[in-house]
Design an enzyme around this catalytic site. Structure first.
Site, PDB file in Angstrom:
ATOM      1  CD  GLU A 209      -2.616  -1.061   2.714  1.00 50.54           C
ATOM      2  OE1 GLU A 209      -3.511  -1.901   2.871  1.00 50.54           O
ATOM      3  OE2 GLU A 209      -2.276  -0.235   3.586  1.00 50.54           O
ATOM      4  CE  LYS A 211       5.674   4.635   6.769  1.00 52.80           C
ATOM      5  NZ  LYS A 211       5.453   5.954   7.305  1.00 52.80           N
ATOM      6  NE  ARG A 216      -2.402   3.963  12.058  1.00 54.84           N
ATOM      7  CZ  ARG A 216      -1.584   2.977  12.407  1.00 54.84           C
ATOM      8  NH1 ARG A 216      -0.299   3.221  12.604  1.00 54.84           N
ATOM      9  NH2 ARG A 216      -2.041   1.751  12.570  1.00 54.84           N
ATOM     10  NE  ARG A 231       2.968   6.492  15.392  1.00 53.27           N
ATOM     11  CZ  ARG A 231       3.794   6.004  16.290  1.00 53.27           C
ATOM     12  NH1 ARG A 231       3.740   6.408  17.525  1.00 53.27           N
ATOM     13  NH2 ARG A 231       4.687   5.105  15.937  1.00 53.27           N
ATOM     14  CE  LYS A 377       9.061   2.324  10.024  1.00 57.08           C
ATOM     15  NZ  LYS A 377       8.829   3.398  10.964  1.00 57.08           N
TER      16      LYS A 377
HETATM   17  N1  LIG Z   1      -1.003   2.433   4.085  1.00 57.64           N
HETATM   18  C1  LIG Z   1      -0.589   2.635   5.339  1.00 57.64           C
HETATM   19  N2  LIG Z   1      -0.730   1.663   6.277  1.00 57.64           N
HETATM   20  C2  LIG Z   1      -0.298   1.849   7.543  1.00 57.64           C
HETATM   21  N3  LIG Z   1       0.289   2.977   7.974  1.00 57.64           N
HETATM   22  C3  LIG Z   1       0.457   3.977   7.097  1.00 57.64           C
HETATM   23  C4  LIG Z   1       0.020   3.856   5.742  1.00 57.64           C
HETATM   24  N4  LIG Z   1       0.306   5.016   5.118  1.00 57.64           N
HETATM   25  C5  LIG Z   1       0.896   5.803   6.022  1.00 57.64           C
HETATM   26  N5  LIG Z   1       1.006   5.204   7.214  1.00 57.64           N
HETATM   27  C6  LIG Z   1       1.650   5.798   8.406  1.00 57.64           C
HETATM   28  O1  LIG Z   1       2.878   5.119   8.615  1.00 57.64           O
HETATM   29  C7  LIG Z   1       3.035   4.748   9.966  1.00 57.64           C
HETATM   30  C8  LIG Z   1       3.616   3.365  10.040  1.00 57.64           C
HETATM   31  O2  LIG Z   1       4.956   3.405  10.353  1.00 57.64           O
HETATM   32  P1  LIG Z   1       5.367   3.110  11.855  1.00 57.64           P
HETATM   33  O3  LIG Z   1       4.471   2.111  12.397  1.00 57.64           O
HETATM   34  O4  LIG Z   1       6.785   2.807  11.928  1.00 57.64           O
HETATM   35  O5  LIG Z   1       5.039   4.470  12.531  1.00 57.64           O
HETATM   36  P2  LIG Z   1       6.070   5.599  12.785  1.00 57.64           P
HETATM   37  O6  LIG Z   1       7.063   5.173  13.780  1.00 57.64           O
HETATM   38  O7  LIG Z   1       5.241   6.784  13.045  1.00 57.64           O
HETATM   39  O8  LIG Z   1       6.802   5.630  11.401  1.00 57.64           O
HETATM   40  P3  LIG Z   1       7.160   6.796  10.508  1.00 57.64           P
HETATM   41  O9  LIG Z   1       7.956   7.717  11.345  1.00 57.64           O
HETATM   42  O10 LIG Z   1       7.943   6.114   9.440  1.00 57.64           O
HETATM   43  O11 LIG Z   1       5.848   7.344  10.051  1.00 57.64           O
HETATM   44  C9  LIG Z   1       1.634   4.726  10.537  1.00 57.64           C
HETATM   45  O12 LIG Z   1       1.622   5.124  11.884  1.00 57.64           O
HETATM   46  C10 LIG Z   1       0.841   5.660   9.655  1.00 57.64           C
HETATM   47  O13 LIG Z   1       0.739   6.934  10.263  1.00 57.64           O
END
Ligand SMILES: Nc1ncnc2c1ncn2[C@@H]1O[C@H](COP(=O)(O)OP(=O)(O)OP(=O)(O)O)[C@@H](O)[C@H]1O
EC number: 6.5.1.1
Length: 511
Positions: A209, A211, A216, A231, A377
């Site tokens: 998907e 990103k 979030r 989040r 990711k």
């Molecule tokens: N298709 C998707 N599915 C899930 N999460 C997604 C998607 N597109 C964007 N995101 C975002 O990416 C994040 C997933 O990465 P991770 O779980 O590592 O969070 P993070 O630590 O906030 O990462 P990052 O700093 O890379 O955003 C999710 O919290 C969400 O906000």
């Protein structure tokens, strides 16, 4: 239970590095707590008050009365004092609160005072401790750790779960389910380098998907009532009326869905993250709606009209989502076992201005609140989420602003932070103004010194060119060309990257 017992255990925990010893100490303490006390003990030693905020901060705790010589306070007595402090508001409340604090601290011994001060100033709030406490509650009540974690996540309240197991027995945990309207920790992802590595890990077929680089959002709907949570589970419903409207238009009564909100340009490309953040992160709420509209893209469904979907395989949840959410509100997705096709999908996502792709298992459940193995990711730019440990006053053009930030990575066992370097690069004027105010609030030392130490609570996302070995900093590593990308208010310090995660970027020895 006497406060002295709890304060002494807290002290010992701080002095012990080994996780297993910490768990053993806590199991002992929990065993000595009565059913009325257990929730309070769990809460305090996880750094939280059961009342939430009671409005006593660092400033109110600077000058304390002379400590008592003998210990006389019990846990429930202190708990009622906190209740009273929290309930004192309105005219004349200032002096009443001061008197209550005087009484409380005047009755405490030096060790107890130190504990209460750390508890009230938020100093005990460490993610590492919550993990250790969860283990201890499971052990103390002979409940499997996975069951206990799940109950704590779904109820959002470990202290209440501990009380319930003690009073109503382990069986009662089964009744704790997802409740529409009460947010749960979102599932998180680990990193992999490329689609091939993702397919390898996920075992064949996977969903890819886009990103999206937005924010979030967890969406709850019950009839016409809609709730939107970040989040970090903050309620942001009032800030996004257009998303509320879009969700109300879906053909369902009850749902819990997971997604990302983002601001798009007219041509459909994403605006830079800062533009989305200007809507999401401030209380300007609907005011910015006209010029910066947000679009919600959903990617998972946790509950649909009376049915919890958390334990269903990823593909089943996605099909349920697709049955109620039109295409244009779902994140573009490709299911494939072909690394080349996934690579093209990634290249296309990047060309359209997105951050990368997520690879998701078709079979794994939704692991609420966990960095589950089912989500990976893939993004080309490497970043770290670090914690600000101190900040220096700027000079020249930056005179009067708190500028150069000291960056720390997390040490999971001790809950402490290890300094890796400093940076003043990448900050806009707006950021400088914001951080000057923020770090003034978090300061733990005098503001007239060049370096101002701060409570390690603010997470910052840093881009860097590499990691190198260094004798300058205690972790033995330092960041090269670190620059600030953004402050992350959706992440708490306990979610910051660990020293081990930073070391993983070190070039192999001898190269
Ligand atoms: N298709 C998707 N599915 C899930 N999460 C997604 C998607 N597109 C964007 N995101 C975002 O990416 C994040 C997933 O990465 P991770 O779980 O590592 O969070 P993070 O630590 O906030 O990462 P990052 O700093 O890379 O955003 C999710 O919290 C969400 O906000």
């Amino acid at each position: 239970m006497m406060l002295a017992d709890l304060a002494a255990t807290s002290d010992q925990l701080g002095a012990t590095a080994a996780r297993s010893s910490k768990v053993a100490m806590l199991v002992g303490l929990l065993g000595r707590a009565s059913p009325d006390e257990i929730g309070v003990v769990v809460s305090w030693l996880s750094g939280e008050l059961t009342q939430g905020q009671i409005g006593v901060g660092y400033a109110a705790l600077r000058a304390l009365p002379t400590p008592a010589v003998l210990s006389s306070m019990d846990v429930l007595g202190v708990q009622s004092a906190f209740d009273e402090l929290g309930g004192t508001a309105g005219a004349g409340s200032q002096s009443r609160r001061r008197a209550l604090l005087e009484d409380l601290f005047g009755a405490a011994t030096a060790v107890e005072q130190a504990f209460l001060r750390r508890l009230l100033s938020g100093d005990l709030r460490q993610g590492a401790l919550i993990g250790v406490m969860t283990d201890a509650v499971a052990k103390a009540s002979s409940v499997p750790l996975t069951d206990l974690r799940r109950a704590a996540m779904l109820s959002g309240n470990l202290a209440e779960v501990a009380r319930r197991v003690r009073v109503e027995g382990a069986e009662s945990l089964r009744e704790i389910g997802l409740r529409v309207g009460r947010p749960v920790g979102p599932m998180l992802a680990s990193s992999v380098a490329d689609p091939l590595a993702a397919l390898d890990k996920l075992g064949g077929d996977a969903a890819f998907e886009w990103k999206l680089d937005g924010a979030r959002v967890q969406i709850h709907r019950h009839g016409a009532e809609v709730g939107l949570f970040t989040r970090s589970l903050d309620d942001v419903t009032a800030r996004m009326p257009e998303v509320v409207e879009a969700i109300r238009a879906l053909p369902v009564h009850d749902l819990v869905a997971d997604g990302e909100v983002i601001s798009l340009r007219e041509d459909g490309r994403p605006n830079p993250f800062q533009v989305t953040a200007s809507r999401f992160g401030t209380r300007r709420a609907a005011a910015g709606q006209a010029d910066v509209p947000l679009t919600a893209f959903l990617f998972d469904l946790l509950h649909l009209d009376g049915r919890d979907l958390l334990d269903e395989p990823g593909q089943v949840r996605y099909e349920a989502l697709a049955s109620i959410v039109p295409d244009q509100y779902r994140v573009p997705r490709l299911v494939t076992s072909d690394a080349a096709a996934a690579g093209r999908f990634l290249a296309d996502a990047l060309a359209r201005g997105h951050e990368g792709v997520m690879a998701k298992s078709l079979t794994a459940p939704y692991e609420a609140g966990r960095r589950g193995a089912g989500w990976l990711k893939i993004k080309p730019v490497h970043t770290l989420d670090l914690v600000v440990l101190a900040v220096e006053w700027g000079s020249g053009r930056r005179k009067g602003w708190l500028s150069n930030i000291h960056l720390g990575a997390r040490e999971p066992d001790s809950g402490r932070f290890v300094m890796l370097g400093k940076t003043f690069k990448g900050m806009t004027d707006e950021m400088l103004a914001w951080q000057t105010q923020r770090f003034t609030q978090l300061a733990t030392g005098p503001m007239d010194q060049w370096v101002v130490p701060v409570r390690p609570e603010q997470v910052v996302e840093i881009a860097f060119d590499g990691i190198q070995r260094s004798t300058r900093y205690p972790g033995g590593v330092a960041l090269r060309f670190a620059r600030v990308l953004r402050y992350r208010d959706d992440k708490s310090a306990e979610e910051a990257d660990t020293v081990a995660a930073v070391r993983a970027f070190l070039p192999a020895q001898g190269t």
